[in-house]
Scaffold this motif. Structure first.
Motif, PDB file in Angstrom:
ATOM      1  N   TYR A 735       0.875  -1.268  -0.075  1.00  0.00           N
ATOM      2  CA  TYR A 735       0.198  -0.009   0.068  1.00  0.00           C
ATOM      3  C   TYR A 735       0.899   1.380  -0.160  1.00  0.00           C
ATOM      4  CZ  TYR A 735       1.100  -0.838   4.956  1.00  0.00           C
ATOM      5  OH  TYR A 735       1.906  -1.003   6.163  1.00  0.00           O
ATOM      6  N   GLU A 736       2.162   1.112   0.037  1.00  0.00           N
ATOM      7  CA  GLU A 736       3.154   2.229   0.071  1.00  0.00           C
ATOM      8  C   GLU A 736       2.851   3.343  -1.129  1.00  0.00           C
ATOM      9  OE1 GLU A 736       7.483   2.312  -0.104  1.00  0.00           O
ATOM     10  OE2 GLU A 736       7.218   2.365   1.868  1.00  0.00           O
ATOM     11  N   ASN A 737       2.453   2.603  -2.167  1.00  0.00           N
ATOM     12  CA  ASN A 737       2.296   3.337  -3.453  1.00  0.00           C
ATOM     13  C   ASN A 737       1.271   4.428  -3.313  1.00  0.00           C
ATOM     14  OD1 ASN A 737       4.563   2.576  -4.529  1.00  0.00           O
ATOM     15  ND2 ASN A 737       3.539   0.731  -5.500  1.00  0.00           N
ATOM     16  N   VAL A 738       0.139   4.206  -2.757  1.00  0.00           N
ATOM     17  CA  VAL A 738      -1.275   4.890  -2.628  1.00  0.00           C
ATOM     18  C   VAL A 738      -1.050   5.828  -1.262  1.00  0.00           C
ATOM     19  CG1 VAL A 738      -2.315   3.124  -3.631  1.00  0.00           C
ATOM     20  CG2 VAL A 738      -2.486   2.978  -1.254  1.00  0.00           C
ATOM     21  N   LEU A 739      -0.062   5.866  -0.697  1.00  0.00           N
ATOM     22  CA  LEU A 739      -0.001   6.884   0.559  1.00  0.00           C
ATOM     23  C   LEU A 739       0.069   8.408  -0.010  1.00  0.00           C
ATOM     24  CD1 LEU A 739       2.447   5.056   3.122  1.00  0.00           C
ATOM     25  CD2 LEU A 739      -0.115   5.268   3.022  1.00  0.00           C
ATOM     26  N   PHE A 740      -0.209   9.267   0.568  1.00  0.00           N
ATOM     27  CA  PHE A 740      -0.425  10.592   0.022  1.00  0.00           C
ATOM     28  C   PHE A 740       0.286  11.720   1.074  1.00  0.00           C
ATOM     29  CE2 PHE A 740      -4.256   9.369   1.760  1.00  0.00           C
ATOM     30  CZ  PHE A 740      -4.776  10.512   2.660  1.00  0.00           C
ATOM     31  N   PRO A 741       0.621  12.667   0.444  1.00  0.00           N
ATOM     32  CA  PRO A 741       0.945  13.855   1.655  1.00  0.00           C
ATOM     33  C   PRO A 741      -0.132  14.435   2.328  1.00  0.00           C
ATOM     34  CG  PRO A 741       1.959  14.139  -0.432  1.00  0.00           C
ATOM     35  CD  PRO A 741       0.990  13.162  -0.680  1.00  0.00           C
ATOM     36  N   GLY A 742      -0.030  14.404   3.669  1.00  0.00           N
ATOM     37  CA  GLY A 742      -0.900  15.198   4.476  1.00  0.00           C
ATOM     38  C   GLY A 742      -1.714  14.475   5.646  1.00  0.00           C
ATOM     39  N   TYR A 743      -1.501  12.974   5.277  1.00  0.00           N
ATOM     40  CA  TYR A 743      -2.115  12.335   6.445  1.00  0.00           C
ATOM     41  C   TYR A 743      -1.490  12.173   7.776  1.00  0.00           C
ATOM     42  CZ  TYR A 743       1.460   8.530   6.017  1.00  0.00           C
ATOM     43  OH  TYR A 743       2.466   7.827   6.055  1.00  0.00           O
ATOM     44  N   ARG A 744      -0.238  12.877   7.916  1.00  0.00           N
ATOM     45  CA  ARG A 744       0.532  12.920   8.995  1.00  0.00           C
ATOM     46  C   ARG A 744       0.350  14.307   9.732  1.00  0.00           C
ATOM     47  NH1 ARG A 744       3.702   8.867  10.891  1.00  0.00           N
ATOM     48  NH2 ARG A 744       4.490   7.339   9.530  1.00  0.00           N
ATOM     49  N   GLY A 745      -0.157  15.396   8.942  1.00  0.00           N
ATOM     50  CA  GLY A 745      -0.210  16.537   9.355  1.00  0.00           C
ATOM     51  C   GLY A 745       0.121  17.615   8.345  1.00  0.00           C
ATOM     52  N   LYS A 746      -0.050  19.060   8.729  1.00  0.00           N
ATOM     53  CA  LYS A 746       0.056  20.026   7.803  1.00  0.00           C
ATOM     54  C   LYS A 746       1.276  21.089   8.287  1.00  0.00           C
ATOM     55  CE  LYS A 746      -4.547  20.383   5.927  1.00  0.00           C
ATOM     56  NZ  LYS A 746      -4.974  19.132   6.389  1.00  0.00           N
ATOM     57  N   ILE A 747       2.032  21.251   7.403  1.00  0.00           N
ATOM     58  CA  ILE A 747       3.228  21.856   7.765  1.00  0.00           C
ATOM     59  C   ILE A 747       3.275  23.064   6.935  1.00  0.00           C
ATOM     60  CG2 ILE A 747       5.719  21.978   7.839  1.00  0.00           C
ATOM     61  CD1 ILE A 747       5.991  19.018   8.724  1.00  0.00           C
ATOM     62  N   LEU A 748       3.766  24.253   7.596  1.00  0.00           N
ATOM     63  CA  LEU A 748       3.954  25.582   7.164  1.00  0.00           C
ATOM     64  C   LEU A 748       5.630  25.634   7.100  1.00  0.00           C
ATOM     65  CD1 LEU A 748       3.344  28.213   5.545  1.00  0.00           C
ATOM     66  CD2 LEU A 748       2.859  29.249   7.843  1.00  0.00           C
ATOM     67  N   LEU A 749       5.993  25.658   5.870  1.00  0.00           N
ATOM     68  CA  LEU A 749       7.656  25.577   5.770  1.00  0.00           C
ATOM     69  C   LEU A 749       8.066  27.036   5.200  1.00  0.00           C
ATOM     70  CD1 LEU A 749      10.561  24.531   5.562  1.00  0.00           C
ATOM     71  CD2 LEU A 749       9.814  23.835   2.870  1.00  0.00           C
ATOM     72  N   ALA A 750       8.855  27.841   6.080  1.00  0.00           N
ATOM     73  CA  ALA A 750       9.282  29.116   5.640  1.00  0.00           C
ATOM     74  C   ALA A 750      10.746  28.884   5.486  1.00  0.00           C
ATOM     75  CB  ALA A 750       9.333  30.012   6.949  1.00  0.00           C
TER      76      ALA A 750
END
Length: 980
Positions: A735-750
């Motif tokens: 199932y690694e290929n169907v993982l997507f960004p955001g399920y662990r949380g939202k980060i604001l990168l400066a």
């Protein structure tokens, strides 16, 4: 710097004026009341000095006479006379007599204080003097009063007073013996008439009515104003206090006493005459001495009044000049201080700027290289990439060494104090050393104290830096043999444990000349060393400085061709000892006394492994070859089998798969677990073998006690379950290929640097975080309210608005007080890190960013993911369709959940509301929507305890936001799945 202001100076002037008036008024009274004591001290000091002066005058007098006697002792005529005259009858007939008589007359004419000048013959037992005097037949040399002292001394001796044999006058004789080849020839001497002494002492002024007293060594009075006492009486026999003073003078003491003589008080100061052992005293009536007090009192009163007037009138002018000079000096000091601070700040700014400018591109190189390692590459591409990453790490280490050296020189390097576990510290150290070891065929041996130590308190990071540097050098300069790291407990004193650290190798070694310049910065043993082995020559300089800062001295011994040893002893505070702490406590019960087999061809390594396993309560059996191991396993007795078999994969008679398969077969017969000891590269080779050839556990060199315990536990578990997870290469989950960004949380990168943006965004998305990029602090503030962020990664140096200023503005809003903000900076200057914390940041990550460190930081900052897809699929055995169906149903059923829940609350149907929230908790758990699960359980517990509408309304906005986040992620999951 503190400065005096004008107003302060005026106040100070008035205060000093008041103090002076009061002080001088008091001092007038004190001076008058203390005048007697002061004058007495002054008189006593003066009289003491007079007695010393009298003693010095007498010393000079007798020194002059002694000089004449020494001249006589070297007179050749006198020497020849004493050598040739053997009897009294030849006294005047000797051919040398006329020369002797002439010499004696000449000496007598040199000093009018002299009486008889004479020579005594030991052989003839007679004395002749000037003016042709000759002792009678009844005269005996050995019975003369001066003889005993003169014969014992090699120098001039002055006798007690006596009546001269020839002149019948009271004299004191100065004599000196004459010897030849240790044979006594005779004596040369002069007589000093006591009648001449009054001329010396009587003319010395001691007040108006004072006088001097001179006594001999036995206390006989040699001079006194009363002639009846001279040579006839002893001072020690006088009545009253005079006898006590006489005893002190005979004892060679000096001092001053107030005594009573015939009802009158006298001050008597006395001092010894060092050249003769005599003593002289100055006597002054007390009435005369104290008569000076009245005039002194009048003078002191006048001085007090004049002083008050003069000092008060001049104080303002004096203070004016003083303050003017003070202001001038302060201005110069302030200017010098500001100049020094400016120079120090410029150097610090340069270090920070250099660190930032160099580390920023390095962050891109290392970060992109680490990300590229996760892609599919050819063997050549992987080799090239490994070399790029290795070179980047070398460059980073070089930069760190230069910066550390600069901080040490500037005194900016500070040590931390934190508790750490020694075994865990050594485990981390061994993992780093395994990287340094590479493909080198040498052994790294780690020796620890047999007993597990309590938690230590110190700077483990700087200690690790020192040991890594010493070990890296040892590995670099060692081609065969071993590198040993020994840690021993030397002693325990109170709350301190003294640990001795030694890093020894069998490398190329160093000569005495090379050792002399070993700790010079930017210097190596010789030019060829730098060309062949590389390096800056800073590592050892930094290591020695760090060791000295920690309270020890880095010592080194070395010999060409035999290797080197660096050692130091550090004191550590420690936590209380725990009786349960022992190496064996790391293993489950039942291991005590079990036999283990160790196959290791290196003697020291074999001994170290045996000690380590013995400390773990095993019974180790050691062999040097696989062949010996096979023989032992084949003949193992059933009632005493081996529990574990440790094998060295780099042994000479290890023949690959065949040896491993035979080992497994023999180990299987005695139910023993196999543990392979190898390098990082050897582990990769083992992982490529078939499952049947792989050992039960792998122990990566260098070997430490904690990893041995873990390997034993892993081997035992593997043996029991037959699961080969340890050595197999990690394979991607289905199932690694169907993982997507955001399920662990939202980060604001400066981050303003595009390459660093690329590295950070790619890494964060791979880890399951949704990332939004801001190029400066102003954009961070603009994006802050667009959504609810789990974390802000804030670059410190950015255009328009830097990270610290942006953080300060964020913290001004209460709703963002708990929002985690982590600084990212290429600077290693502690002052800048402290500035980040002061501005409100929660942590600091230093560039180049290490992905492992970044991952751990993210887990601490965002411990609970929004939707833990991996956990959910693990529960479903990776069945993606089932999970997709659950998400689809959830999206359909819970899109209006908050509206329905709010309706139930408004209608007062709290039982229905509780049921809805309870159902939501169960669904959130199945989805692994961890945050929604925690919030719904908290809300359910609150409603069970109370039905107050105010208690649940505060949860509604948070529940709505969390639910919408999960719904959005569920929709994104379905879209991602459709694309894949």
């Amino acid at each position: 710097m503190k400065t005096f202001h004008v107003s302060h100076a005026r106040k100070l002037t008035i205060l000093i004026l008041l103090i002076i008036v009061v002080a001088f008024s008091l001092s007038g009274y004190i001076m008058r009341s203390q005048t007697n004591r002061i004058m007495k001290v002054e008189i006593e000091s003066k009289l003491t000095l007079q007695s010393h002066a009298l003693a010095e005058r007498m010393d000079a007098f007798f020194a002059q006479k002694a000089l004449l006697i020494r001249q006589m002792s070297t007179n050749q005529a006198i020497l020849r006379y004493l050598q040739t005259v053997q009897t009294r009858e030849h006294a005047f007939t000797s051919p040398h007599y006329l020369d002797v008589a002439t010499a004696l007359d000449g000496i007598q004419r040199l000093d009018h204080n002299l009486g008889l000048v004479w020579v005594s013959s030991n052989a003839g037992n007679f004395t002749i003097g000037n003016t042709d005097t000759l002792s009678g037949k009844d005269w005996s040399l050995t019975k003369r009063p001066w003889y005993p002292d003169a014969v014992r001394s090699n120098d001039v001796v002055f006798s007690e007073p006596y009546a001269d044999y020839l002149t019948k006058k009271m004299v004191t004789s100065g004599t000196m013996k004459i010897e030849e080849n240790e044979r006594l020839l005779g004596f040369v001497a002069i007589d000093i008439l006591l009648d001449d002494i009054p001329q010396m002492l009587g003319t010395y002024p001691i007040g108006e009515s004072g006088y001097a007293i001179l006594i001999s060594k036995d206390g006989t009075i040699m001079y006194h104003p009363n002639p009846e006492l001279v040579s006839r009486h002893k001072l020690t026999e006088q009545p009253g206090d005079l006898a006590k003073i006489g005893q002190s003078m005979v004892a060679g003491q000096k001092g001053l006493q107030l005594v009573s003589i015939d009802g009158n008080n006298y001050y008597i100061g006395y001092s010894p005459v060092s050249s003769t052992g005599w003593s002289v005293a100055a006597v002054l009536p007390a009435s005369e001495a104290l008569g000076q007090l009245n005039s002194v009192q009048d003078l002191s009163s006048l001085i007090t009044k004049v002083s008050i007037f003069v000092l008060v009138s001049l104080l303002s002018l004096l203070l004016h000049f003083m303050l003017k000079e003070q202001r001038r000096i302060q201005a110069e000091l302030r200017a010098a201080k500001e100049e020094a601070e400016e120079a120090s700040k410029a150097k610090t700014d340069f270090l920070a700027r250099m660190s930032h400018e160099i580390r920023t591109p390095l962050n891109g190189i290392i970060g992109l290289s680490q990300l590229m390692q996760k892609t599919v590459m050819t063997a050549m591409q992987k080799d090239y990439l490994d070399k790029v990453l290795s070179s980047s790490q070398v460059l980073l280490r070089l930069i760190n060494e230069i910066l550390d050296f600069s901080k040490i020189e500037a005194g900016k390097l500070e040590l931390e104090k934190a508790s750490f576990d020694l075994d865990d510290f050594v485990r981390r150290l061994s993992h780093m050393l395994s990287i340094y070891l590479g493909t080198k065929q040498i052994e790294i041996i780690l020796d620890l104290p047999p007993k597990m130590l309590p938690k230590l308190i110190g700077d483990q990071h700087r200690l690790e830096q020192v040991l890594l540097n010493l070990c890296h050098n040892a590995i670099k300069f060692t081609e065969q043999g071993y590198v040993s790291v020994r840690i021993t407990l030397e002693k325990e004193e109170g709350r301190l444990l003294y640990l001795h650290f030694a890093v020894e190798d069998t490398g190329i070694g160093m000569s005495e000349d090379q050792l002399d310049k070993l700790f010079e910065p930017f210097t190596q043993a010789d030019g060829t060393t730098s060309r062949k082995y590389g390096g800056t020559g800073l590592g050892l300089v930094i290591s020695r400085s760090l060791v000295e800062m920690m309270g020890a001295t880095l010592e080194v011994t070395s010999a060409i061709g035999k290797g080197s040893c660096f050692s130091f002893t550090l004191p550590f505070e420690h936590a209380p000892w725990l009786e349960s702490e022992s190496p064996g406590s790391m293993l489950p019960p039942g291991c005590e006394g079990q036999r283990v087999l160790i196959v290791e061809n290196h003697d020291k390594m074999r001994s170290s492994m045996a000690d380590m396993l013995f400390g773990l309560n095993f019974s180790p059996i050691c062999v040097a070859t696989w062949r010996e191991a096979f023989e032992l396993l084949e003949h193992t007795e059933a009632h005493n089998p081996f529990r574990f078999v440790f094998v060295d994969m780099e042994a000479e008679d290890m023949y690959g798969v065949e040896s491993l398969q035979r080992l497994h077969a023999l180990a299987e017969l005695c139910d023993a677990a196999t543990i392979a000891m190898t390098t990082e590269y050897g582990r990769d080779e083992l992982a490529s073998l078939e499952e049947s050839a792989q050992p039960d556990a792998v122990l990566i060199k260098p070997i430490n006690r904690m990893d041995v315990a873990r390997a034993i536990l892993g081997a035992q578990e593997h043996k029991e379950t037959h699961v080969t997870e340890t050595l197999q290469k990690p394979q991607s989950a289905p199932y690694e290929n169907v993982l997507f960004p955001g399920y662990r949380g939202k980060i604001l990168l400066a981050e303003d640097n595009e390459i660093n943006q690329l590295v950070a965004v790619e890494f964060l998305r791979r880890e399951g975080y949704a990332v939004t990029v801001a190029k400066n602090g102003q954009e961070v503030l603009e994006l802050l309210e667009t959504r609810k962020w789990d974390l802000i990664l804030m670059d410190v140096h950015m255009p328009e608005m830097d990270g610290c200023e942006a953080t300060i503005r964020i913290r001004q809003h209460k709703q963002y007080a708990s929002l985690p903000i982590i600084a990212m900076t290429a600077s290693v200057i502690k002052a800048e890190h402290d500035n980040c914390y002061r501005s409100g940041m929660n942590g600091v990550i230093t560039k180049p960013i290490h992905l492992g460190e970044m991952k751990e930081t993210l887990k601490r900052a965002i411990p609970v993911p929004c939707l833990d897809v991996s956990l959910a699929l693990e529960r479903l055995d990776g069945k993606i369709p089932i999970y997709t169906q659950i998400l689809r149903s959830f999206t359909k059923e819970y899109s209006d959940f908050t509206t329905n829940l709010q309706t139930a609350f408004l209608a007062g149907n709290f039982q229905e509301a509780r049921r809805m929230i309870h159902t939501l908790s169960g669904v959130a758990g199945n989805l692994s929507a961890q945050r929604l699960l925690l919030l719904s359980r908290k809300m359910e517990a609150q409603l069970s305890a109370s039905v107050n509408p105010n208690d649940y309304q505060e949860f509604m906005s948070e529940l709505e936001w969390q639910l919408n986040e999960v719904l959005a992620l569920a929709n994104e999951w379905q879209e991602t799945l459709a694309i894949s």
